[in-house]
Design a protein around this motif. Sequence first.
Motif, short mmCIF file in Angstrom:
data_model
loop_
_atom_site.label_atom_id
_atom_site.label_comp_id
_atom_site.label_asym_id
_atom_site.label_seq_id
_atom_site.Cartn_x
_atom_site.Cartn_y
_atom_site.Cartn_z
N LEU A 17 35.50 30.09 46.58
CA LEU A 17 36.39 31.19 46.20
C LEU A 17 35.59 32.38 45.68
O LEU A 17 35.86 33.53 46.03
CB LEU A 17 37.38 30.73 45.13
N GLY A 18 34.60 32.08 44.84
CA GLY A 18 33.77 33.16 44.27
C GLY A 18 33.08 33.95 45.36
O GLY A 18 33.07 35.19 45.34
N ALA A 20 34.03 34.22 48.44
CA ALA A 20 35.05 34.98 49.15
C ALA A 20 35.37 36.27 48.40
O ALA A 20 35.48 37.36 48.98
CB ALA A 20 36.32 34.16 49.32
N PHE A 21 35.48 36.16 47.10
CA PHE A 21 35.79 37.36 46.31
C PHE A 21 34.64 38.36 46.33
O PHE A 21 34.87 39.58 46.38
CB PHE A 21 36.14 36.98 44.86
N VAL B 276 39.08 42.60 41.15
CA VAL B 276 38.35 41.50 41.76
C VAL B 276 37.58 40.70 40.70
O VAL B 276 37.60 39.47 40.68
CB VAL B 276 37.39 42.04 42.84
N ILE B 280 37.80 36.78 39.68
CA ILE B 280 36.63 35.89 39.64
C ILE B 280 36.55 35.22 38.27
O ILE B 280 36.34 34.00 38.16
CB ILE B 280 35.34 36.68 39.95
N ILE B 283 39.07 32.52 37.98
CA ILE B 283 38.64 31.32 38.72
C ILE B 283 37.59 30.55 37.93
O ILE B 283 37.67 29.32 37.77
CB ILE B 283 38.09 31.72 40.11
N LEU B 307 43.09 27.15 42.15
CA LEU B 307 43.04 27.35 43.60
C LEU B 307 44.22 28.20 44.06
O LEU B 307 44.05 29.13 44.88
CB LEU B 307 43.08 25.97 44.28
N GLY B 310 43.65 31.83 42.86
CA GLY B 310 42.51 32.41 43.56
C GLY B 310 42.81 32.68 45.02
O GLY B 310 42.55 33.75 45.54
N MET B 314 43.00 36.16 46.88
CA MET B 314 42.03 36.39 47.95
C MET B 314 42.74 36.80 49.24
O MET B 314 42.34 37.77 49.90
CB MET B 314 41.23 35.12 48.18
#
Lengths: 628, 393
Positions: A17-18, A20-21, B276, B280, B283, B307, B310, B314
């Motif tokens: 995920l990180g 992707a970000f 963003v 992050i 997450i 999840l 995030g 995303m």
Amino acid sequence: MGKRQQKKRVVAMAIVLGIAFLGLAFRLFDLQVLRHSDLKVKALEFTQRETIRKHHRGDILDCNGKPLATSVIVKNVEANPELIGKYNEEVALALAPLLELDVAWLAEQLKPSMIQRTSGLVPRQWVPLKKRVPTEKWEQIEQAMRNLVVMAPEEEKALKPTEKRALHALRRRAITAQSDQMRVYPGQTLAAHLLGFVGSTNVTLGGKTIPEIVGVEGLERVLNTQLRGSPGWLSTERDGKGREIVRLRSEDVQPRDGLNVVLTIDSFIQHGLELALAETMAEYRPVSVSGVVVRPATGEILAMATIPTFNPNQPGESPPEARRNRVIADLIDPGSTFKPVVVSGALHDGTVRLTDTFDCEHRYWFYGGHPLRDTHPYGLLTVEEIIAKSSNIGTAKIGIRMGAESVYSWIRAFGFGSRSGIPLPGEVGGIVPPVNKWSKVSIARLPIGQGVSVTRLQMTMAICAIANRGQLMRPMLVDRLEDQEGRVVAEYSPQPVRQVISEAAARQITVALKRVVSTNGTASGAMLKHYTVAGKTGTAQKVENGTYVSKYLSSFIGFFPADEPELCIAIIVDDPSDRNRYYGGTVATPAFKKVAELCASYLNIRPDLNPDPGEGEQPAKTSVARAR
Amino acid sequence: MRSAVTILVFCVAALLALGLVMLYSSGMANEKVGAQYLVMQATWCIIGLAACALAAWLDYRCLKRMAVPLLVMAAILLIFVMVLPHRISPEINGARRWIVLGPVRFQPSEFAKIALILTLAWYGERYQRHMSTLRRGILIPGLFIGLILALIFVEPDRGATLFLAATSGGLLLIAGAQWKHFIPPMLTGIAAFGFSLWHDPMRMKRILSWLNVEETRQEVGHQAYHAMLALGAGGWTGMGLGNSRQKLGFIPFHHTDFILPVIGEELGLVATLFVVMCFIAIIVCGTWIALKSSDVFGLLLGSGITLMIGMQAMINIGVVTSTLPNKGLPLPFISYGGSNLLTMLASVGLLLSIARRANLAESILSSEDADDRRENPFRGPDRLAVAQVGGIS
């Protein structure tokens, strides 16, 4: 599966995920920074609207406010083939008769097609169909589009909403028009040489190219700055529905209409003059014939015309020589009409008196080894008679008595050799040879109007100076400038150039000029019933390639009433084709008389001759005129 | 742990605040809306914060018992959406996703998300040792995941279906499903989805337009293209709050799914990068809380929530930057939409609850661990061995 394994997977998920970000962060950086300038321009294209606000070119009006040149709103018709789609033939059929275009050609134009652009192939959305369509015609076109029938009404009702919308767009938005202005000269050829004509040019305003009328010739050109005005514009932004966002208006400039120019020209007199010139043209078939009507006291030009002429509505259809204003742009040897110029100078100086006599040598006199001729044999003539009979020998002798310097300075004093200052393009100053360039015979030639090159206007203004008690005026064509509401913006007043000769000298020469227009003068044809006329004929032999040929420039310039002149009228006929009738007294005087009579009754000029008691009607008219 | 909670709360609060400000700016563009969206969202925000506090206060472990009933309730609500009269569940933008009761509009699929995650977390803990088997690891959870997904799919809400499939799939993997069991159903799912796309020209067009946004800007690519323009026009620092042009009728969903481009246009890259970074951070904090949770349920629930948040963020950011094809998913904490906000805040509340228990458990657990190791140094590896055996069987 153990908790440790699960934790590994959780960490893996977090890392995925990180990443992707971080990728998205880079994407944002790419869009917002790297492509900022590119996208910003594209974004502005959607919102920014530059609207040009049309302005109106000023009219040219005659002294009574009648339009000589005006601007009318016309439409440039355009089409969007993308909206027309498959109905191009139906639309072509409906519009072809209105636009006066070929149906097949129109259908081809309206057919949707693709064009190459930098961003790739895009459908063509703009096709110009016809320029300068009158507004009434455009309304008919709009009407025709709205009522366009492409299928039976029942069929149309059964269409899907999207197709219905497309049909609506076709009827309302497929054919559009841009407003434009067109210059119109309602008088057609009337005063064509004065008004000139316009052309069109493109000017860029805030990145937009707009058509603009620009004066090419005549007053349209000289007064272009005053006439044109300036367009306004609106720089603003709009939202997705096309509505203006008023708070984002950045520039809002109102258009400024051009000024109306009011001339000294009187269209009635102008028309009369042109008619008289046309008659002369028809009768004598000269190369050209020109005429000027001036008020001597002010220098106001009431009419000025030249034939051949042209129609400023379609300037391209006439040859360039027809478009040339011969009155100011062509040089002539003036001939005998020039004689009063030098003689009045001699009278002013006291070199001669009206009663002084000169031996006119009975037709032939050799001076400087060249013969000088008169048309008739004369013996002793007074100065007055020399003018009245237009003796070349006598005038030459007066010139010789004055001396070269004096002759030269008098010629210059009457305005020859320099531009008169009329506000028209293409004026020439003429050629007066300085004394040191003179040949032996110059002193005898110049006083009789040979060896100098002058314009027809200069000649007219010089005679006007005599009529105006010796004061030379600057020719006046523009009386005032007005805005569209009729408020006077600038007013022009008569401008004296100089006092050329004394009032006394002017009066004396007028006595001689009155003799010209008498039963036994050279211009008996110019005599008027109710007015004394003073004037001078001229029959100048033309010079071609340095030698005199049997072609003549016949002219008559006269003013009336002789002692209190109201009008000065010049008629100049270039090369009358009739080999027997070419004298100024014969060729030019009929036109003079016609114009003079017309003007006299139109302007109510007070008669200075006792009316013939035999006619019952006339005294009454005279008394009316007097009462005024 | 304390700092993780602080950062999490700070980030969520910052996003909420930014969301409300941008919602007002967005609403200004529409004279009929005005501050109405702001009032609605603020109301939902208060309800959401209350739910968050409640969730944080109560012990998340008591939800274990409620997981299955909640999922059943979610399924019933989803069925309701289909069968209820149109007055209560109207068709909006071609889909029936909402239950409308007076002024309250509620989206059952949002509730279903959290219910599904709870159920999976409960299931993952309950059958931890069997998760590596095909039957327990994939088939049985696949059954109820499939039921919920199918119900959401027929609304239709393909975006939410896809998103929830990915989230629950991820959660199953974390819970211990094996890749070799996981991949075939995943491929089947993707193939089925692709097939359904193929037979839906509208969706197909959307996908194709994503491949070339600029050429389809007249039709389907319109919104995505203008979102790009909005972001591009913003530059580093933006055009100033309230000065977005693209919200004025160019981006229809500027207050819901496409709010990020408006933020980008008005406040620039600084603000979008901040968003963003916040996600992050959320997450990272969520993962940290999950890792430090006292039990497997907490681990699964925490990671599932992380999840979910995030993934949703995303996908949303990916869509508005034209990185992904157009799918309507709101941006958590920022986009207008009450149900989503409520779900998200309640989820954050659960994360906080997990963090609270973890705080208590951490010291006990670590000392227990230490004691264990002292008494029996082989206990740890033994456990691992058991787990590995379980994994292979």
